[in-house]
Design an enzyme around this catalytic site. Structure first.
Site, PDB file in Angstrom:
ATOM      1  N   ASN A 184      -0.493 -14.835  -9.514  1.00  0.00           N
ATOM      2  CA  ASN A 184      -1.390 -15.977  -8.804  1.00  0.00           C
ATOM      3  C   ASN A 184      -2.352 -15.041  -8.071  1.00  0.00           C
ATOM      4  O   ASN A 184      -2.144 -14.148  -7.628  1.00  0.00           O
ATOM      5  CB  ASN A 184      -0.540 -16.622  -7.515  1.00  0.00           C
ATOM      6  CG  ASN A 184       0.440 -17.484  -8.188  1.00  0.00           C
ATOM      7  OD1 ASN A 184       0.534 -17.721  -9.339  1.00  0.00           O
ATOM      8  ND2 ASN A 184       1.633 -17.502  -7.351  1.00  0.00           N
ATOM      9  N   CYS A 238       0.892  -1.131  -0.122  1.00  0.00           N
ATOM     10  CA  CYS A 238      -0.088   0.145   0.016  1.00  0.00           C
ATOM     11  C   CYS A 238       0.859   1.217  -0.135  1.00  0.00           C
ATOM     12  O   CYS A 238       2.007   1.170   0.172  1.00  0.00           O
ATOM     13  CB  CYS A 238      -1.011   0.112   1.245  1.00  0.00           C
ATOM     14  SG  CYS A 238      -2.560  -0.749   0.952  1.00  0.00           S
ATOM     15  N   HIS A 274      -1.071  -7.885  -7.555  1.00  0.00           N
ATOM     16  CA  HIS A 274       0.358  -7.880  -7.803  1.00  0.00           C
ATOM     17  C   HIS A 274       0.431  -9.162  -8.829  1.00  0.00           C
ATOM     18  O   HIS A 274      -0.226 -10.133  -8.511  1.00  0.00           O
ATOM     19  CB  HIS A 274       1.127  -7.928  -6.701  1.00  0.00           C
ATOM     20  CG  HIS A 274       1.114  -8.952  -5.693  1.00  0.00           C
ATOM     21  ND1 HIS A 274       0.091  -9.451  -4.899  1.00  0.00           N
ATOM     22  CD2 HIS A 274       2.015  -9.950  -5.741  1.00  0.00           C
ATOM     23  CE1 HIS A 274       0.332 -10.316  -4.345  1.00  0.00           C
ATOM     24  NE2 HIS A 274       1.622 -11.085  -4.725  1.00  0.00           N
TER      25      HIS A 274
HETATM   26 ZN   LIG Z   1      -2.267  -3.075  -0.174  1.00  0.00          ZN
END
Ligand SMILES: [Zn+2]
Ligand SMILES: [Zn+2]
Ligand SMILES: [Zn+2]
Length: 315
Positions: free
Chosen positions: A127, A32, A140
């Site tokens: 994944n 984040c 991600h």
């Molecule tokens: Zn995050």
């Protein structure tokens, strides 16, 4: 300590990555904004994987090898590709420009690692979902820079080469042509790219995304093709979620040419997506046949699954 160990029976490397067991369960998301992740308002970025299975320079192997027990250092690198500064979203729901930015990052990392002599193959993948073992839900992907070409790509390269030597053109070019002509397994098209459930799908909802034009990696892609790819990728991934009315767990992999200095213009770039469910709610497990023999049981006809995916609307 980690190393590569050679399995002469299957002619493949396995990576021991013992230190990865120490991965902590994190309270705060490290990706984040404000931590090691993407600053607010900035596109996708690559950050080093804090628990890499491959490193450069590599650690000393745990065990000494011999001619019959081959050991190599686990040379390479592992990166995390943070897609966005926003936590509660997914690739499928990012704005088109953000997905284009992710593709730009894929291309940049591929080209950068291609220049490094110790890297022979750049594997880019994602994944998604707890069912695939994802511990961080921040959107991600990942990148593994291998010191060898992995077996699946080796096999594809060999098949493409054999096919062209036996009078064919490119297997993937021919497959694309056939899928377009038949149409029954195509789930979506965008510009000169198409997404279809392969004739021989291993996973019930498996999808391949392939450019019609023959190109061996993302760096050969033109601007309009990469825009089409971004749009098609979003649509396919949205369809998955809408199909199961949930977050479809999946593994997505980019198949590009190796970067070991060889000539691979005969390779045809594509993306493979393996969703882990075989119905709206049930997971598909790999068991005796798949793990013990390498034979996948698909309990559905790819044509029927393609039909379902074609009908379900993206967002
Ligand atoms: Zn995050
Ligand atoms: Zn081709
Ligand atoms: Zn492939």
């Amino acid at each position: 300590m980690s190393e590569l160990r050679w399995n002469p029976l299957l002619r493949e490397w396995i990576i021991t990555a013992v230190h990865r067991q120490d991965r902590p369960v994190l309270q705060d998301c490290p990706f984040c904004a404000g931590t090691e992740g993407v600053p607010e308002g900035v596109g996708a970025v690559a950050v080093p994987n804090r628990y890499p299975a491959l490193t450069h320079p590599p650690p000393r192997p745990y065990i000494g090898g011999s001619s019959s027990q081959q050991v190599e250092p686990s040379d390479g690198s592992c990166e995390v590709l943070v897609y966005t500064s926003s936590h509660d979203t997914a690739l499928a729901y990012l704005p088109l420009e953000s997905v284009q930015d992710i593709i730009r990052l894929w291309r940049e990392r591929f080209l950068d690692l291609e220049r490094r002599p110790h890297v022979k193959y750049v594997l880019i993948f994602e994944n998604r979902g707890k069912d695939v073992g994802v511990t961080l839900s921040h959107p991600h992907g990942q990148l593994y820079a291998f010191p060898f070409t992995p077996p699946l790509m080796r096999m594809e390269l060999e098949s493409l080469l054999v096919h062209s030597h036996s009078g064919g053109t490119c297997l993937l070019c021919e497959m694309v042509e056939l899928e377009l002509a038949e149409g029954g397994r195509v789930i979506a098209t965008e510009g000169s790219l198409l997404a279809y459930v392969p004739f021989w799908a291993r996973w019930p909802y498996e999808v391949q995304i392939v450019p019609e034009r023959h190109l061996s990696a993302l760096d050969e892609m033109k601007e309009d093709e990469s825009l089409a790819l971004a749009s098609l990728l979003r649509r396919v991934l949205q369809k998955y979620d809408n199909l199961v009315d949930d977050e479809m767990p999946y593994v997505m992999v980019l198949h590009q040419r190796p970067v070991d200095g060889g000539k691979y213009s005969y390779y045809h770039f594509h993306i493979e997506i393996y969703p882990m469910r075989r119905s709206r709610t049930e997971l598909k497990y790999l068991a005796g046949c798949e793990l013990g023999a390498g034979v996948f049981l698909n309990d559905s006809h790819p044509e029927e699954r393609a039909d379902e995916l074609r009908r379900v609307a993206p967002d």
